[in-house]
Design an enzyme around this catalytic site. Structure first.
Site, PDB file in Angstrom:
ATOM      1  N   GLY A  54      -0.296  -4.444  -3.674  1.00 13.14           N
ATOM      2  CA  GLY A  54      -1.280  -4.003  -2.699  1.00 13.14           C
ATOM      3  C   GLY A  54      -0.588  -3.418  -1.487  1.00 13.14           C
ATOM      4  N   GLN A  87       0.192  -0.539   7.173  1.00 16.59           N
ATOM      5  CA  GLN A  87       1.580  -0.759   6.747  1.00 16.59           C
ATOM      6  C   GLN A  87       2.364   0.542   6.644  1.00 16.59           C
ATOM      7  OE1 GLN A  87       0.288  -3.516   3.320  1.00 16.59           O
ATOM      8  NE2 GLN A  87       2.290  -4.296   3.932  1.00 16.59           N
TER       9      GLN A  87
HETATM   10 NI    NI Z   1       1.065  -7.512   3.198  1.00 16.62          NI
END
Ligand code: NI
Length: 152
Positions: free
Chosen positions: A51, A56
């Protein structure tokens, strides 16, 4: 294009701690979002993750990808509408925190509604690894990392 992970410390690292914003529904199928989704999938696969959330790779947008089944699932503006009372503890890691693993307690199953990459609203019930990864990635959209939830 695959992004370099983890995003560096300092200013950029704050992105991981920020609450991400919802994407306007008319933008879901835009070329920028298509590109962002491509970057997320490519980066996740290159890093062998299950994931990855938009913050991010440096974008504070409520969008993440989960790849625990036969193909990656894209969750845009997700809402967890139900969490099972039954919980389970399992070790987690995170591509943004290399080398760190630890036990996290999560609901065994969740119901989540979201838009997919085609802008279609979907509601699913997830359990097992899929439910765990959804909860982990959802936390990223609120600036929460799994280390905040470690069981002592
Ligand atoms: Ni993470």
């Amino acid at each position: 294009m695959a992004k370099k992970l983890p995003i560096e410390k300092g200013e950029k690292n704050k992105i991981l701690r920020r609450k991400s914003v919802e994407l306007a529904t008319e933008k879901i199928t835009s070329s920028e979002i298509k590109e962002l989704i491509g970057d997320i999938i490519k980066t996740m696969k290159e890093e062998k993750g299950v994931g990855l959330a938009a913050p991010q790779i440096g974008e504070n947008i409520r969008l993440f990808c989960v790849d625990t089944k036969e193909k990656p699932l894209i969750f845009i503006n997700p809402r967890i509408t139900k969490k099972s009372l039954g919980k389970e503890i399992a070790d987690e890691g995170c591509l943004s925190l290399p080398g760190v693993w630890g036990p996290v307690k999560r609901s065994k199953s969740v119901e989540v509604s979201f838009y997919n990459e085609q802008g279609i609203k979907i509601k699913i019930k997830a359990s097992g690894l899929l439910a765990r990864v959804i909860q982990h990635e959802y936390d990223h959209l609120d600036g929460i990392l799994f280390i905040d939830r470690l069981k002592k």
